[in-house]
Design a protein around this motif. Sequence first.
Motif, PDB file in Angstrom:
ATOM      1  N   ALA A 448      32.223 -26.562   7.062  1.00 13.66           N
ATOM      2  CA  ALA A 448      31.048 -25.810   7.487  1.00 13.66           C
ATOM      3  C   ALA A 448      31.069 -24.403   6.912  1.00 13.66           C
ATOM      4  CB  ALA A 448      30.971 -25.758   9.011  1.00 13.66           C
ATOM      5  N   GLU A 449      29.912 -23.940   6.467  1.00 17.53           N
ATOM      6  CA  GLU A 449      29.787 -22.556   6.016  1.00 17.53           C
ATOM      7  C   GLU A 449      30.003 -21.614   7.197  1.00 17.53           C
ATOM      8  OE1 GLU A 449      29.022 -21.569   2.733  1.00 17.53           O
ATOM      9  OE2 GLU A 449      29.400 -23.694   2.317  1.00 17.53           O
ATOM     10  N   GLN A 450      29.474 -22.026   8.352  1.00 15.68           N
ATOM     11  CA  GLN A 450      29.630 -21.227   9.558  1.00 15.68           C
ATOM     12  C   GLN A 450      29.874 -22.153  10.741  1.00 15.68           C
ATOM     13  OE1 GLN A 450      29.705 -17.930   9.680  1.00 15.68           O
ATOM     14  NE2 GLN A 450      29.121 -17.618   7.533  1.00 15.68           N
ATOM     15  N   HIS A 451      30.898 -21.850  11.528  1.00 15.06           N
ATOM     16  CA  HIS A 451      31.076 -22.496  12.827  1.00 15.06           C
ATOM     17  C   HIS A 451      30.849 -21.425  13.882  1.00 15.06           C
ATOM     18  CE1 HIS A 451      33.846 -24.510  16.041  1.00 15.06           C
ATOM     19  NE2 HIS A 451      32.561 -24.597  16.339  1.00 15.06           N
ATOM     20  N   LEU A 452      29.699 -21.488  14.523  1.00 12.45           N
ATOM     21  CA  LEU A 452      29.339 -20.520  15.549  1.00 12.45           C
ATOM     22  C   LEU A 452      29.917 -21.027  16.876  1.00 12.45           C
ATOM     23  CD1 LEU A 452      25.611 -20.011  14.481  1.00 12.45           C
ATOM     24  CD2 LEU A 452      27.661 -18.840  13.615  1.00 12.45           C
ATOM     25  N   LYS A 453      31.117 -20.562  17.193  1.00 14.89           N
ATOM     26  CA  LYS A 453      31.849 -21.079  18.358  1.00 14.89           C
ATOM     27  C   LYS A 453      31.424 -20.290  19.593  1.00 14.89           C
ATOM     28  CE  LYS A 453      36.173 -22.398  17.638  1.00 14.89           C
ATOM     29  NZ  LYS A 453      37.659 -22.385  17.552  1.00 14.89           N
ATOM     30  N   LEU A 454      30.249 -20.603  20.092  1.00 19.51           N
ATOM     31  CA  LEU A 454      29.680 -19.865  21.207  1.00 19.51           C
ATOM     32  C   LEU A 454      30.306 -20.268  22.542  1.00 19.51           C
ATOM     33  CD1 LEU A 454      26.127 -21.288  22.025  1.00 19.51           C
ATOM     34  CD2 LEU A 454      27.868 -22.523  20.744  1.00 19.51           C
ATOM     35  N   ARG A 455      30.138 -19.417  23.533  1.00 19.02           N
ATOM     36  CA  ARG A 455      30.587 -19.741  24.878  1.00 19.02           C
ATOM     37  C   ARG A 455      29.607 -20.733  25.501  1.00 19.02           C
ATOM     38  NH1 ARG A 455      31.355 -13.822  25.421  1.00 19.02           N
ATOM     39  NH2 ARG A 455      33.549 -13.394  25.001  1.00 19.02           N
ATOM     40  N   PRO A 456      30.089 -21.733  26.236  1.00 17.80           N
ATOM     41  CA  PRO A 456      29.173 -22.669  26.895  1.00 17.80           C
ATOM     42  C   PRO A 456      28.185 -21.925  27.787  1.00 17.80           C
ATOM     43  CG  PRO A 456      31.420 -23.497  26.996  1.00 17.80           C
ATOM     44  CD  PRO A 456      31.505 -22.102  26.458  1.00 17.80           C
ATOM     45  N   GLY A 457      26.917 -22.323  27.692  1.00 16.79           N
ATOM     46  CA  GLY A 457      25.887 -21.709  28.524  1.00 16.79           C
ATOM     47  C   GLY A 457      25.122 -20.591  27.866  1.00 16.79           C
ATOM     48  N   THR A 458      25.453 -20.272  26.600  1.00 23.10           N
ATOM     49  CA  THR A 458      24.801 -19.134  25.935  1.00 23.10           C
ATOM     50  C   THR A 458      23.949 -19.576  24.744  1.00 23.10           C
ATOM     51  OG1 THR A 458      26.709 -18.683  24.488  1.00 23.10           O
ATOM     52  CG2 THR A 458      26.675 -17.594  26.637  1.00 23.10           C
ATOM     53  N   ASN A 459      23.496 -20.822  24.754  1.00 23.38           N
ATOM     54  CA  ASN A 459      22.693 -21.339  23.642  1.00 23.38           C
ATOM     55  C   ASN A 459      21.461 -20.482  23.369  1.00 23.38           C
ATOM     56  OD1 ASN A 459      24.413 -23.491  23.345  1.00 23.38           O
ATOM     57  ND2 ASN A 459      23.105 -24.977  24.356  1.00 23.38           N
ATOM     58  N   VAL A 460      20.727 -20.157  24.424  1.00 17.77           N
ATOM     59  CA  VAL A 460      19.468 -19.430  24.243  1.00 17.77           C
ATOM     60  C   VAL A 460      19.730 -18.029  23.691  1.00 17.77           C
ATOM     61  CG1 VAL A 460      17.441 -18.491  25.422  1.00 17.77           C
ATOM     62  CG2 VAL A 460      18.270 -20.791  25.984  1.00 17.77           C
ATOM     63  N   ALA A 461      20.799 -17.411  24.131  1.00 15.07           N
ATOM     64  CA  ALA A 461      21.169 -16.106  23.573  1.00 15.07           C
ATOM     65  C   ALA A 461      21.429 -16.220  22.074  1.00 15.07           C
ATOM     66  CB  ALA A 461      22.402 -15.562  24.289  1.00 15.07           C
ATOM     67  N   LEU A 462      22.071 -17.309  21.671  1.00 19.73           N
ATOM     68  CA  LEU A 462      22.368 -17.512  20.249  1.00 19.73           C
ATOM     69  C   LEU A 462      21.093 -17.764  19.447  1.00 19.73           C
ATOM     70  CD1 LEU A 462      24.424 -17.905  17.947  1.00 19.73           C
ATOM     71  CD2 LEU A 462      24.475 -20.336  18.543  1.00 19.73           C
TER      72      LEU A 462
END
Length: 952
Positions: A448-462
């Motif tokens: 992957a060019e980018q793995h955006l390892k976000l915290r669970p529950g923050t999809n909309v913020a991302l």
Amino acid sequence: MLSIVEKDLGTPKRESTQLVTLTIDGQEVTVPAGTSVMRAAALSDVKIPKLCATEQLEAFGSCRLCLVQIEGMKGLPASCTTPVAAGMKVTTQNKQLADIRRGVMELYISDHPLDCLTCPANGHCELQDMAGVVGLREVRYGYEGANHLNVEKDTSNPYFTFDASKCIVCSRCVRACDEQQGTLALTIQNRGFESTVSASQNVSFMDSECVSCGACVQACPTATLSEKSLIEMGQAEHSITTTCAYCGVGCSFRAEMKGEEVVRMVPNMDGHANHGHSCVKGRFAIGYATHSDRIVKPMIRSKITDPWREVSWEEAIGYAASELKRIQAKYGRDSIGGITSSRCTNEETYLVQKLVRAGFGNNNVDTCARVCHSPTGYGLKNTLGESAGTQNFDSVMKADVIFVIGANPTDGHPVFASQMKRRLRQGAKLIVADPRRIDLVRTPHIEAEQHLKLRPGTNVALINSLAHVIVAEGLVKEDFVRARCEMPSFEKWRNFVAQERNSPEAMEAVTGVPAADVRAAARLYATGGNGAIYYGLGVTEHSQGSTMVMGIANLAMATGNVGREGVGVNPLRGQNNVQGSCDMGSFPHEFPGYRHVSDDSVRALFEDAWGMKLLGEPGLRIPNMFEAALDGEFKGLYIEGEDIAQSDPNTQHVTAALTSMECIIVQDLFLNESAKFAHVFLPGSSFLEKDGTFTNAERRISPVRKVMKPKSGYADWEITQLLSNAVGYPMNYTHPSEIMDEIARLTPTFTGVSFDRIDELGSIQWPCNAEHPEGTPTMHIGEFVRGKGKFLVTEYVPTAEKVNARYPLILTTGRILSQYNVGAQTRRTENNAWHDEDRLEIHPQDAEDRGIAEGDWVGIESRAGDTVLRARVTERVQPGVVYTTFHFPESGANVITTDNSDWATNCPEYKVTAVQAVRVSQPSEWQKRFREFSETQETLLKSAADVMFVAK
């Protein structure tokens, strides 16, 4: 029915507008440019001998059987690797070619066992066939010298054997693993005479990286790789094309049969969703259909503490109907309801919701799609105008940037994942947004060019921070937006996402994703060419699931990535008919075709067709049914093919609601967790025992065809019809095709769909109507279904499920390749060899802090409950996050998930649960109670069989 062996043209089809004319054996042939000489010959019914070639794989040119003579060309080129040219004159048969082919075949046979009569491939062995084709009559080379005839057979895989003594080292299996599956688990070790096929680093197939997709077995031209079922049962007599009943890919298979016994499932080369590929579940894991746990006799009981009593169909249906009528008479019209299944056919699902609306007289119908993709329907309907994905699977082959959000395709949708990996190996760029390091992040020849390892529950913020970059940096496709979208909604959205509080820098503290990574991902998606988004339950199973789907649609519209091949918004549906169950009107507020029950004109249409007055108010959703049951207002439930006691969140709340009901009717294959709370058990039918259709994640309606008689005597649609008649609402269908005809009359997107049309085309993607008589592979071309695309503001609202000192970790859940959903099917197959328990993945730092080592028992406690799982210490998960699957009921994964749900659809927030994890030495109290209750229910089930045996 089809012939047992499919026609193979030798090399893949080439697409080209340029046509080339050549002459083959004096016959003029015209084919697309890029076509091989072998395929051109095959298209003209000229058969050139071959062993290493198959149209599923790129030409290799190693076997030397397909040599031809081409006028003006030196030597004898391999026809599989030689492209056609204008004016080319090809000779496929003469004495020189015949002598060379016989000599090559003689060398193959000199190191091959001569056990054709006892070989499992006898009758469909390509080596045997080619020996006959080239006229081989003797082998001058004896077996006295070195050979491979005594090589040990590898039987480690539960589904197939590897007999290297029969291997001709054609490399088809290796190439299939590389090109089709993309796992690259096989290789050719050594050179020359010492060349051998090897799994991984010379280990057994079971210990290797092999994922048992069956591509190597399918590709093998000899008996080197053979299904164990074929070895045990011998050759099939006939085959019937049907559709897999596992995930939302909807693979087409030929069920190869001996009478009513399945010899093997072979992926259909003409399958529009899978193109001849398969996974371990669809290809091999069908043993559940004939498992000894199958219940094939109707049963009833008064209380769940009573033994089951086997009865006739007449008594079971009569008892069920009388109880439903009794409950309504006592508690009111709305005191009963029904739940449809995403594992049953469209026709069966349609009948259940029709029974509830017309027979029960209310709209209390819901479906397991509620707990997975209901936000997809809501979000896409409100933005694009239709409650489904925009593309077909093949569209991914024209994508330049692939953005995977909250999905794990290699485990959840493996056949499509293989196609996606093929495109990535060709050079498409990959972005992954997931709290966990899924296999796609880094796999052979893919990173992957980018793995955006976000915290669970923050999809909309991302998604808002990605949109911020696209707006702030002038990356919006302005001409597309002006032409295709509502400008006031766009301006409102643009002003919202442009605010500094939505920037990657501002949101970094929320999502945990470095701002630079977010900016790089946004730029790549917006400027990298065709951008395609694929998302799964990691998007929808959140308190803001619907908001996130709208955010994804906003992003696609803003960048012009809708309405053509290679782009789109693509939900990866979890089960085989999640899309279909939604299409068929399984939600309490919608008739088939996503039309609201309050619409007078729509309701009048159904009232006229069904001959009953219908309610204009939405009924109860599943969570509302539970609450009403606990309040003493909801007392009867008909469940077809669904296991809410295992699959729904907050298990203890669910089972309390089930316990409070007076009549639960379960229609299924096994005594599942819900059936343990039932009063009537109606034995259902597997996908092999029925006719109908499934609709997959790409809106593809595919045929399900009966290959054996129903074990219980009735297909599921017939059982629902019997129950409907018994409660007083007559149904008189004689075949599922009649049900589909009714669906087509009443549902605009299905107007052109019929069994005959599906058989003619192989499958159909809705909408299928006068405007699109052969279906719609790509939606929203030219304009959106709703006219103009609508942008919606997606304010980030943090989940109410927060970590604290008591619950410092976030639990998220998912699936694994070898198991499926609640495991009722796959747990009754050999797939347990790969995954026989749900485990808790925990980061090494979190494990060390808690004194947890690999394999330790770990107690996981949430605000809803607690359970115990074995630990798997891994860096796949980030610190502060733990992960598990939910395939085994005794694991109790949903004991700890909470009642939090999506604001718009009540889709549960499975992906975010605050927990604590501690090392323990014994099962949880819930697990002890569960085990005791299950043992009691198994004893009560055995009582029914014993009573029946004595009576006989």
